[in-house]
Design a protein around this motif. Structure first.
Motif: not given
Length: 511
Positions: A176-180
């Motif tokens: 949930p924080k971020s994804t590449d």
């Protein structure tokens, strides 16, 4: 007999010495000429600029108004970039770019020339071919990019985007924080080009990694690496003896084999059923390649078809992938610009999910955003011509054989053309703000007779993907992740780009 051998040895020795002395004299004369121009930063006596810091981290060039390169290009039209001891004379101003791009001179493909690293990969495709062959093939391929051909592709763009949205939604549940974003966009643009150009339905995006996408990515990196070692740059044989060369050959064999297989299967299908194309609603790029005839009635050979397939796959996939990558980065980095694009997309599409052909011309704010994105991070790095006769430009005489390069990065960031070049400002492309700007000041797809034949294809694909992503998600850049641009076949983020995709309230209400 001895006298004869002595004469032969003397003639050979004389020829070699004459050739070497002449080459050294011309090289020395060129180096004296180059002293009149600014250098792209300090150059090593042997490595040139290839080992400079900005080859592994270009952030200072993109972000710092006081960076060395931009200060040195102020009020200048040419800059010298040394690839080891081979100079690239770079045009970095609209005036000098126009002078180079309007030339009919050939692309430099000889030993040690900038396009020589593409010889084994792209052969005589449109990017690298010259003269009558280029003119013939360009004429034969132009119908493949007519609006009537491009229009049906809108469905494929939308279908590919469905999978992209699904992937980003799933990844945000897992991380949930971020994804590449790189892997998802890489497979999406590969899927689009394969389906549109070759009618290839290989379920590419459902694979975690596709060998073609991996091969293209590694080849772009290895091209740049090869140019940092003069002995590998100058000799294919020496390059093949290195670990990089062996890896390059593996990827090259896969890409060529992939294209050969598709061509062979299509050729057999046409032989088995000659009327096959009559029932097709549209001819794809490969159909047009296989059926095109020049004025003499001759078609393309299998090798020529493969060269064009490899060229279109490489250029059409890699450049669009790069442009989309930086577009999502800038949407996340500049939330106020993202909001403008989001509101426009909602106004144009209403409750519809799919983007329609008629929508593309109405997405004006998105178009401005895309132009500014490609100004900041141009999808094509350079275009080069080799002089077939002496030429005088700006009071400087360039001898025959000199390579003149247009650096699109330098051009798009020239402080005399864009005084606030480090500022991301899409409204600079509004008609009232750009009417006085030279047409050669913004060249994301080059210009002149050898401009990018697939630029409308790329722009349409970007519009569909970006508008649908921004309509469903709010993009938030991961500020804890360092984004490091590096020059490869295009400008790539060395460590990836991480974004948090937050579902829009309007989308939640539809679920």
């Amino acid at each position: 007999m001895d006298d004869f051998m002595q004469i032969v040895v003397a003639l050979v020795t004389g020829y070699v010495l004459w050739t070497v002395v002449t080459a050294l004299w011309r090289y020395n004369a060129l180096c004296r000429t180059l002293k009149k121009f600014a250098q792209a930063g300090p150059a090593h006596w042997f490595w040139g600029h290839m080992k400079n810091d900005f080859m592994t981290d270009m952030r200072p060039l993109f972000n710092s108004p006081n960076a060395v390169l931009w200060q040195k290009t102020r009020n200048t039209k040419w800059t010298i970039f040394w690839t080891s001891f081979v100079p690239l004379i770079q045009a970095n101003h609209p005036d000098s770019a126009k002078a180079v791009l309007k030339l009919s001179d050939p692309k430099p493909r000889g030993r040690g020339q900038i396009y020589s690293v593409l010889n084994q990969f792209l052969g005589d495709g449109l990017v690298t071919s010259n003269g009558g062959k280029w003119q013939r093939n360009r004429k034969l391929l132009t119908p493949a990019f007519h609006f009537d051909v491009l229009r049906p592709y809108i469905r494929i763009y939308n279908e590919a985007t469905d999978i992209v949205l699904e992937k980003f939604a799933r990844q945000m549940k897992e991380t949930p924080k971020s994804t590449d974003i790189l892997s998802v966009l890489n497979l999406a643009t590969l899927d689009v080009i394969l389906r549109c150009a070759l009618s290839y339905e290989g379920n590419v995006q459902r694979q975690e990694k596709h060998p073609y996408a991996t091969a293209i990515q590694r080849i772009g990196f290895l091209h740049t690496q090869r140019m940092t070692y003069p002995w590998q740059y100058l000799s294919w044989t020496l390059y093949m003896m290195s670990a990089d060369g062996k890896e390059y050959k593996r990827h090259l064999d896969y890409i060529h084999g992939f294209a050969d297989d598709l061509i062979a299967r299509r050729k057999k299908a046409l032989e088995d059923e000659p009327s096959l194309l009559e029932g097709k609603p549209r001819l794809d790029f490969l159909d047009i390649l296989m059926t095109a005839k020049d004025d003499s009635g001759a078609g393309l050979t299998d090798k020529e078809i493969r060269d064009e397939v490899d060229t279109f796959m490489f250029a059409g996939h890699d450049t669009t992938f790069a442009a989309l990558t930086w577009a999502l980065y800038n949407l996340g980095k500049y939330p106020e610009e993202q909001d403008k694009v989001y509101r426009e997309v909602c106004d144009v599409t209403g409750d519809r999910t799919f983007i329609q052909w008629e929508d593309l011309g109405k997405l004006q704010k998105l178009t401005l955003f895309m132009k500014e994105n490609m100004r900041m991070y141009p999808p094509v790095m350079f275009s080069t011509k080799q002089l077939s006769k002496p030429l005088e430009l700006d009071g400087v005489s360039f001898p025959t054989g000199t390579s003149l390069t247009v650096s699109f990065l330098n051009l798009h960031h020239h402080p005399d053309v864009y005084p606030d070049h480090t500022v991301f400002r899409p409204e600079r492309f509004l008609p009232e703000n750009s009417k006085e700007r030279d047409p050669y000041a913004f060249l994301p797809f080059s210009a002149g007779p050898r401009n990018c034949i697939g630029q409308n294809f790329s722009m349409n694909e970007q519009k569909v993907l970006l508008s649908r992503i921004v309509k469903r998600f709010k993009l938030v850049l991961d500020e804890d992740h360092e984004v490091i641009p590096v020059p490869e076949s295009t400008y790539r983020p060395k460590t990836g780009i991480k974004i948090r995709f937050e579902e829009r309230e309007s989308h939640r209400n539809l679920i």
